[in-house]
Write a protein that holds these residues in place. Structure first.
Motif, PDB file in Angstrom:
ATOM      1  N   MET A   1       0.652  -1.265  -0.313  1.00  0.00           N
ATOM      2  CA  MET A   1      -0.006   0.182  -0.191  1.00  0.00           C
ATOM      3  C   MET A   1       0.929   1.302   0.137  1.00  0.00           C
ATOM      4  O   MET A   1       1.911   1.694   0.696  1.00  0.00           O
ATOM      5  N   HIS A   2       0.636   2.016  -1.055  1.00  0.00           N
ATOM      6  CA  HIS A   2       0.988   3.249  -0.858  1.00  0.00           C
ATOM      7  C   HIS A   2       0.743   4.319   0.527  1.00  0.00           C
ATOM      8  O   HIS A   2       0.327   4.636   0.889  1.00  0.00           O
ATOM      9  N   ARG A   3       1.907   5.109   0.624  1.00  0.00           N
ATOM     10  CA  ARG A   3       1.061   6.546   1.570  1.00  0.00           C
ATOM     11  C   ARG A   3      -0.445   6.648   1.774  1.00  0.00           C
ATOM     12  O   ARG A   3      -0.853   6.642   2.562  1.00  0.00           O
ATOM     13  N   ALA A   4      -0.559   7.688   0.418  1.00  0.00           N
ATOM     14  CA  ALA A   4      -1.681   8.404   0.067  1.00  0.00           C
ATOM     15  C   ALA A   4      -2.584   7.719   0.345  1.00  0.00           C
ATOM     16  O   ALA A   4      -4.014   7.491   1.016  1.00  0.00           O
ATOM     17  N   ALA A   5      -2.705   6.332  -0.482  1.00  0.00           N
ATOM     18  CA  ALA A   5      -3.813   4.990  -0.430  1.00  0.00           C
ATOM     19  C   ALA A   5      -4.546   4.789   1.324  1.00  0.00           C
ATOM     20  O   ALA A   5      -5.185   4.478   1.922  1.00  0.00           O
ATOM     21  N   PHE A   6      -3.274   4.673   1.660  1.00  0.00           N
ATOM     22  CA  PHE A   6      -3.007   4.073   3.734  1.00  0.00           C
ATOM     23  C   PHE A   6      -3.863   5.988   4.512  1.00  0.00           C
ATOM     24  O   PHE A   6      -4.496   5.132   5.581  1.00  0.00           O
ATOM     25  N   ASP A   7      -3.295   6.492   3.725  1.00  0.00           N
ATOM     26  CA  ASP A   7      -3.848   7.855   4.693  1.00  0.00           C
ATOM     27  C   ASP A   7      -5.191   8.174   4.519  1.00  0.00           C
ATOM     28  O   ASP A   7      -5.400   7.948   5.289  1.00  0.00           O
ATOM     29  N   ASP A   8      -5.585   8.375   3.226  1.00  0.00           N
ATOM     30  CA  ASP A   8      -6.991   7.876   2.927  1.00  0.00           C
ATOM     31  C   ASP A   8      -7.697   7.058   3.922  1.00  0.00           C
ATOM     32  O   ASP A   8      -8.731   7.427   4.441  1.00  0.00           O
ATOM     33  N   THR A   9      -7.660   6.433   4.071  1.00  0.00           N
ATOM     34  CA  THR A   9      -8.137   4.468   4.121  1.00  0.00           C
ATOM     35  C   THR A   9      -8.442   5.385   5.262  1.00  0.00           C
ATOM     36  O   THR A   9      -8.969   4.428   7.079  1.00  0.00           O
ATOM     37  N   LYS A  10      -7.329   4.953   6.897  1.00  0.00           N
ATOM     38  CA  LYS A  10      -7.211   4.970   7.958  1.00  0.00           C
ATOM     39  C   LYS A  10      -7.836   6.207   8.674  1.00  0.00           C
ATOM     40  O   LYS A  10      -8.708   6.196   9.804  1.00  0.00           O
TER      41      LYS A  10
ATOM     42  N   GLU B   1     -13.924  -8.350  -9.680  1.00  0.00           N
ATOM     43  CA  GLU B   1     -13.069  -7.782 -10.667  1.00  0.00           C
ATOM     44  C   GLU B   1     -12.356  -6.610 -10.659  1.00  0.00           C
ATOM     45  O   GLU B   1     -10.854  -6.101 -10.565  1.00  0.00           O
ATOM     46  N   LEU B   2     -13.681  -5.549 -10.369  1.00  0.00           N
ATOM     47  CA  LEU B   2     -13.788  -4.081 -10.571  1.00  0.00           C
ATOM     48  C   LEU B   2     -12.554  -3.678  -9.319  1.00  0.00           C
ATOM     49  O   LEU B   2     -11.385  -3.432  -9.303  1.00  0.00           O
TER      50      LEU B   2
ATOM     51  N   GLY C   1      -5.845   2.274  -8.734  1.00  0.00           N
ATOM     52  CA  GLY C   1      -6.671   3.894  -8.648  1.00  0.00           C
ATOM     53  C   GLY C   1      -8.209   3.553  -8.987  1.00  0.00           C
ATOM     54  O   GLY C   1      -8.667   2.876  -9.491  1.00  0.00           O
ATOM     55  N   ALA C   2      -9.424   4.147  -8.685  1.00  0.00           N
ATOM     56  CA  ALA C   2     -10.390   4.088  -8.173  1.00  0.00           C
ATOM     57  C   ALA C   2     -11.137   4.636  -9.508  1.00  0.00           C
ATOM     58  O   ALA C   2     -12.205   4.341 -10.249  1.00  0.00           O
ATOM     59  N   ARG C   3     -10.145   5.579 -10.156  1.00  0.00           N
ATOM     60  CA  ARG C   3     -10.679   6.239 -11.248  1.00  0.00           C
ATOM     61  C   ARG C   3     -10.824   5.283 -12.174  1.00  0.00           C
ATOM     62  O   ARG C   3     -11.864   5.225 -13.308  1.00  0.00           O
TER      63      ARG C   3
END
Length: 222
Positions: A120-129, A176-177, A185-187
């Motif tokens: 996990m990348h930092r941005a994804a982790f910080d958004d998720t937490k 799968e999505l 990424g979500a986009r």
């Protein structure tokens, strides 16, 4: 979440050799002192409880995601996502050695590298937490705490699921999505849901997912 394997192993090899040389190579073991002719045996203390995977870094030796089946089931249940999907993603992300020291050494060479067994990348982790039970934890803890990495990955999938369009082109299943969203990424996930064709990297990730789902299911249910 994908990293070029060739560059990874070149860098890792250099780091390992440098670290080994810095320590002076393998130091010789000391020999035991001779025992006295007469000794008095004392009762041996009971063995301490075996540390959990979270408490010990020994888990990365001969790493197999299946060893984390229990935390995967628990985290997936809390986040409301498929435990088989979460486990399959851990298999997809096990292409590099998840040794905490090596991960940190690699991060010095590539600051935007992903961390932990779920990559996990930092941005994804910080958004998720945000707003979660692990909101006080930091991204740089992931290499040493596989159960934190699993928890974060589960909730990241939960957040991605909320962004899957209600109507899709029908080419991909929801899982799968979600896997494509985890990788790209979500986009991009929403674009694939609308009918966009995955590129070679995304398609390779999806192919790996299909290969890993049977053993992920076995690990979860076995």
């Amino acid at each position: 979440m994908w990293v070029s394997k060739g560059w990874w192993w070149v860098a890792v090899g250099a780091v390992v050799v440098a670290a080994w040389v810095a320590r002076g190579g393998d130091s010789p073991k000391t020999t035991d002192a001779p025992k006295a002719a007469a000794t008095v045996e004392t009762p041996k203390p009971s063995a301490p409880p075996k540390p959990s995977a979270e408490a010990s870094t020994e888990w990365y030796r001969n790493y197999d995601p299946a060893q984390f089946a229990v935390p995967v089931r628990k985290a997936a249940g809390r986040a409301g996502v498929s435990p088989q999907l979460l486990m399959a993603i851990l298999y997809n992300e096990d292409y590099k050695p998840h040794n905490p020291q090596l991960e940190r050494s690699w991060q010095h060479l590539k600051p935007d590298a992903a961390f932990g067994i779920a990559n996990m990348h930092r941005a994804a982790f910080d958004d998720t937490k945000r707003g979660r039970s692990f909101a006080g934890r930091n991204w740089d803890e992931l290499p040493d705490h596989p159960e934190l990495a699993i928890e974060a990955a589960a909730w990241h999938l939960h957040d991605l699921a909320a962004r899957v369009p209600r109507r899709t082109g029908g080419k991909f299943s929801k899982d799968e999505l979600l896997a494509l969203g985890y990788n790209t990424g979500a986009r991009n996930m929403r674009a694939f849901a609308a009918g966009a064709k995955p590129g070679s990297q995304a398609q390779s990730y999806l192919d790996d997912l299909h290969k890993n789902l049977p053993k992920a299911t076995k690990a979860i249910t076995g």
